[in-house]
Structure formats: C-alpha cells, structure tokens
Design an enzyme around this catalytic site. Structure first.
Site, PDB file in Angstrom:
ATOM      1  N   ARG A  17     -34.073 -40.179-101.464  1.00  0.00           N
ATOM      2  CA  ARG A  17     -32.755 -39.812-102.004  1.00  0.00           C
ATOM      3  C   ARG A  17     -32.635 -38.297-102.142  1.00  0.00           C
ATOM      4  O   ARG A  17     -31.895 -37.657-101.410  1.00  0.00           O
ATOM      5  CB  ARG A  17     -32.536 -40.525-103.358  1.00  0.00           C
ATOM      6  CG  ARG A  17     -31.100 -40.475-103.856  1.00  0.00           C
ATOM      7  CD  ARG A  17     -30.691 -39.183-104.517  1.00  0.00           C
ATOM      8  NE  ARG A  17     -31.550 -38.813-105.641  1.00  0.00           N
ATOM      9  CZ  ARG A  17     -31.479 -37.629-106.258  1.00  0.00           C
ATOM     10  NH1 ARG A  17     -30.618 -36.703-105.866  1.00  0.00           N
ATOM     11  NH2 ARG A  17     -32.301 -37.331-107.243  1.00  0.00           N
ATOM     12  N   ASP A  18     -33.379 -37.688-103.044  1.00  0.00           N
ATOM     13  CA  ASP A  18     -33.204 -36.256-103.303  1.00  0.00           C
ATOM     14  C   ASP A  18     -33.606 -35.446-102.076  1.00  0.00           C
ATOM     15  O   ASP A  18     -33.002 -34.412-101.772  1.00  0.00           O
ATOM     16  CB  ASP A  18     -34.056 -35.850-104.516  1.00  0.00           C
ATOM     17  CG  ASP A  18     -33.508 -34.627-105.236  1.00  0.00           C
ATOM     18  OD1 ASP A  18     -32.591 -33.993-104.700  1.00  0.00           O
ATOM     19  OD2 ASP A  18     -34.002 -34.313-106.334  1.00  0.00           O
ATOM     20  N   HIS A 209     -38.975 -33.220-113.291  1.00  0.00           N
ATOM     21  CA  HIS A 209     -38.406 -33.260-111.935  1.00  0.00           C
ATOM     22  C   HIS A 209     -38.218 -31.806-111.488  1.00  0.00           C
ATOM     23  O   HIS A 209     -37.196 -31.181-111.766  1.00  0.00           O
ATOM     24  CB  HIS A 209     -37.071 -34.026-112.009  1.00  0.00           C
ATOM     25  CG  HIS A 209     -36.281 -34.108-110.744  1.00  0.00           C
ATOM     26  ND1 HIS A 209     -36.128 -35.286-110.039  1.00  0.00           N
ATOM     27  CD2 HIS A 209     -35.553 -33.191-110.070  1.00  0.00           C
ATOM     28  CE1 HIS A 209     -35.343 -35.080-108.992  1.00  0.00           C
ATOM     29  NE2 HIS A 209     -34.973 -33.811-108.983  1.00  0.00           N
ATOM     30  N   HIS A 211     -37.905 -28.749-108.805  1.00  0.00           N
ATOM     31  CA  HIS A 211     -37.679 -28.235-107.448  1.00  0.00           C
ATOM     32  C   HIS A 211     -38.534 -26.970-107.317  1.00  0.00           C
ATOM     33  O   HIS A 211     -38.896 -26.347-108.312  1.00  0.00           O
ATOM     34  CB  HIS A 211     -36.191 -27.978-107.216  1.00  0.00           C
ATOM     35  CG  HIS A 211     -35.413 -29.253-107.008  1.00  0.00           C
ATOM     36  ND1 HIS A 211     -35.057 -29.714-105.769  1.00  0.00           N
ATOM     37  CD2 HIS A 211     -34.983 -30.186-107.879  1.00  0.00           C
ATOM     38  CE1 HIS A 211     -34.418 -30.877-105.889  1.00  0.00           C
ATOM     39  NE2 HIS A 211     -34.353 -31.184-107.162  1.00  0.00           N
ATOM     40  N   CYS A 242     -30.368 -29.762-103.144  1.00  0.00           N
ATOM     41  CA  CYS A 242     -29.247 -30.439-103.784  1.00  0.00           C
ATOM     42  C   CYS A 242     -27.991 -29.896-103.158  1.00  0.00           C
ATOM     43  O   CYS A 242     -27.782 -28.686-103.115  1.00  0.00           O
ATOM     44  CB  CYS A 242     -29.243 -30.195-105.291  1.00  0.00           C
ATOM     45  SG  CYS A 242     -27.777 -30.904-106.073  1.00  0.00           S
ATOM     46  N   ASN A 251     -37.797 -30.719-103.645  1.00  0.00           N
ATOM     47  CA  ASN A 251     -38.587 -31.121-104.811  1.00  0.00           C
ATOM     48  C   ASN A 251     -40.026 -30.701-104.578  1.00  0.00           C
ATOM     49  O   ASN A 251     -40.464 -30.523-103.439  1.00  0.00           O
ATOM     50  CB  ASN A 251     -38.596 -32.644-104.947  1.00  0.00           C
ATOM     51  CG  ASN A 251     -37.224 -33.226-105.180  1.00  0.00           C
ATOM     52  OD1 ASN A 251     -36.522 -33.538-104.228  1.00  0.00           O
ATOM     53  ND2 ASN A 251     -36.843 -33.355-106.415  1.00  0.00           N
TER      54      ASN A 251
END
Ligand code: HMG
Ligand code: MG
Length: 308
Positions: A17-18, A209, A211, A242, A251
């Site tokens: 996803r990310d 989380h 990055h 993002c 990430n």
C-alpha cells in the site's frame, strides 16, 4: 543450557500500500498478489494489502479489490485495508479484509490535502466507520500522520499528536501507527514524542511508521526500541512515499529493520531472504532500483557470509 526465548518485535508490512501507492509505473495485479504472498510466506504477520480511496486520487490502488480477490490467504497473517470513509469501508468489507486502517494527521494542512477534511471532520467520519467495522467483526487500526512536521504547516508539537492518539484510542483502534510522513524526525525527536505518548499509552498500542527521507529511519527504530516500542511499519525494498507529501521518500525498508532488530537480539518471526526474494520479484515491475541497503547487500552476496 536452553537458550532464553528472544523478545518478539512485530513488523507490519506496508509496501503493497504505502510503497506501491507512489509508484508511477503500472504494476500488474498479479505482481502485487505475488508480492504479498511472498511477504506473508517470509513470516510477516500483518500486511497492508492496499487502499480503498478514490481511484482518481491514487490510481495505483484502484485494483485493491481485485488483489484481495486473487490472494491465497494464510491463517498466520492479518490482511489490512486502508480506508478514508464509509464508501471505502463498504468496498473493504466487500473485499473481505481482516482489519481496516483509518488515517488522519496531527496537522490540519496535511489532513486537508490528503483526505479533504479537517482533523475533527475526519474523526467524526471515522467514528461512524469504526462503529460499523466493530459490528461486522473487523478490527480497526489508526494512523496519525505528520508526527514531527507537516509539509504544509511546519513543526508539530508532541501534544498535538497525543490529542489525536487519544481520540483514535477512544474509537477502539487496536493499535495506532505514528507516521513521520516526510521522514524528517531524528532520535532526539522520537524520544521527546514517545516520552509524552508513553506517559498515557501502553507501548503495545503504538506502532512507529518512519519514512526515510533524511536517512534517519533506522536510527529512529533503534531509539524507539530502546524506549520500549515493539511494533513497526516497514516497506519491503524501501518502496514508497506519499502522493500528498511530495518531499517524502519511501518507508524504512523491511529488510533494513529486520537486520537491525534481529541483530539486537529480538525475534521478528521473519526470514530476511524471503523478504529479499519478494522484493526482487517486484523490482522487475519498477522503473528504479530498490532503496534498501540490506536488500542490496544480500543481492550482492554480502550479509549472510559475514553475519550468519
Ligand atoms: P472527496 O472528493 O472529498 O470525496 O475525497 P467526496 O466524499 O466529496 O466524494 C466525491 C466522489 O468520490 C464521490 O463520487 C464519491 O462516491 C467518491 P461521485 O459522486 O463524484 O461519482 N468517493 C469514493 N470513491 C471510491 N472510494 C472511496 C470514495 N470516497 C468518496 N473511498 C477522499 C475524499 C478521502 C475520498 C479523497 O480525498 C481520497 O481518496 N484521498 C486519498 C488519500 C490517500 O490515499 N493518501 C495516501 C494514503 S495516506 C498516507 O500515505 C500516510 C500514511 O502512510 C501514514 C504516514 O506516512 O504518515 C498512512
Ligand atoms: Mg506512510
């Protein structure tokens, strides 16, 4: 003498996803499915399969329903879908996710750009989504973005993060992921934030989380571990970014933190080579090399020989 059991650290894989949401090259549905299945085979216990957002806003996630449909699921993993509103929830529920992830931020600028709502509006909308999910037996995860800084509003105070964490906890989130969306945080800021949050939340309720825009993410994971956090999000190969924070890069790489965490003596339940193999198969569909340093070291034949 029997070896003492190693303490467990839990990694949530967010690459599908990310990671993929920010890739410009078309990644076929079958490649996403193989990527997810490979990561689950490598031992990742929780995986964010994709998102049910507006397909015009994030085109790469338009096939998340199809990804769910094609997946061969393992009972060992929890399959999560990112959802911004009730419309997204209905799609996620129909796809058969185990959990949804709701996402807001600690800064108004990013929340407005990302989901077209204020923080208050997002939490009011989430209350209805969480109620439906709980009634349907679907677990609810929460995200707070911009924990250190907002690309539209500058520095963010720990107290602003704590206020949103509290409200997500009140919605019944089983864990809350704290996003350094633009990857600017340093260990000093991690310490300042966690000292505030851990005064009122159990470390098991919090997930970091990071990055890796400024290259601090691995150091930030080490600092969080030292402060008692045992849950981290990461993206295989270091994929990601993002779409609503242009300066953000990927990430922290799953391979990089597996290497760190295992060498610090914790058990992740994951197999590094298995993750590298999943990243490798996906890399063929991308238009750039993978960022993960450990992925590259393993691919070059280095890591195993020296460190077993
Ligand atoms: P909006 O335009 O305000 O939505 O977008 P709306 O409620 O006004 O509806 C407009 C149209 O969109 C309607 O269709 C709705 O049905 C449709 P129309 O009547 O015009 O035909 N619609 C939807 N369609 C499909 N799925 C949906 C959906 N919702 C409405 N779920 C919205 C609001 C939230 C939808 C939009 O802003 C959006 O999709 N944003 C996506 C943002 C996103 O995915 N960002 C990246 C993920 S967040 C992130 O990466 C950070 C994180 O990793 C943590 C960190 O690093 O910090 C989590
Ligand atoms: Mg993110």
């Amino acid at each position: 003498m029997a070896e003492a059991a190693r303490e467990r650290v839990w990694i949530t894989e967010v690459g599908p996803r990310d990671g993929l949401q920010n890739e410009t090259s078309h990644v076929p549905t079958e490649a996403k499915v193989a990527f997810i299945e490979g990561l689950v085979s490598a031992g990742l216990p929780q995986i964010e399969v994709g998102s049910f957002v507006h397909p015009r806003w994030v085109p790469q996630m338009a096939d998340t329903g199809e990804v769910f449909a094609q997946l061969t699921r393992s009972p060992s993993a929890r399959y999560v879908a990112l959802v911004p509103n009730l419309r997204g929830y209905d799609r996620a529920h129909a796809a058969g996710c185990d959990a949804i992830a709701l996402f807001t931020a600690a800064s108004e600028g990013f929340t407005a750009k990302n989901i077209n709502m204020s923080i208050d509006e997002s939490l009011a909308a989430f209350a209805r989504v969480a109620e439906r999910a709980h009634a349907d037996g679907i677990a609810v995860r929460g995200y707070v973005s911009t924990i250190f800084a907002c690309p539209y509003g500058g520095r963010v105070a720990p107290e602003a993060v704590a206020a949103v964490v509290r409200r997500l906890r009140d919605l019944g989130c089983y864990e809350i992921s704290l996003g350094d969306t633009i990857g600017v945080g340093t260990p000093a800021e991690v310490r300042r934030l966690l000292e505030v949050l851990l005064a009122e939340a159990a470390s098991d309720d919090l997930v970091m989380h990071f990055h890796d825009t400024w290259g601090m993410a691995v150091a930030n994971v080490a600092q969080s571990l030292e402060l008692g956090v045992r849950r981290f999000d990461a993206s295989a190969g270091g994929l990601g970014g993002c779409p609503y924070a242009r300066s953000a890069t990927g990430n922290v790489a799953t391979e990089d933190i597996l290497y760190l965490i295992e060498h610090l003596g914790y058990d992740t339940g994951c197999d590094l080579e298995g993750v590298v193999a999943a990243s490798d198969a996906l890399a063929a569909h991308l238009d750039h090399p993978l960022a993960s340093r450990v992925y590259r070291a393993v691919a070059a034949g280095g890591a195993r020989g020296a460190h077993g």
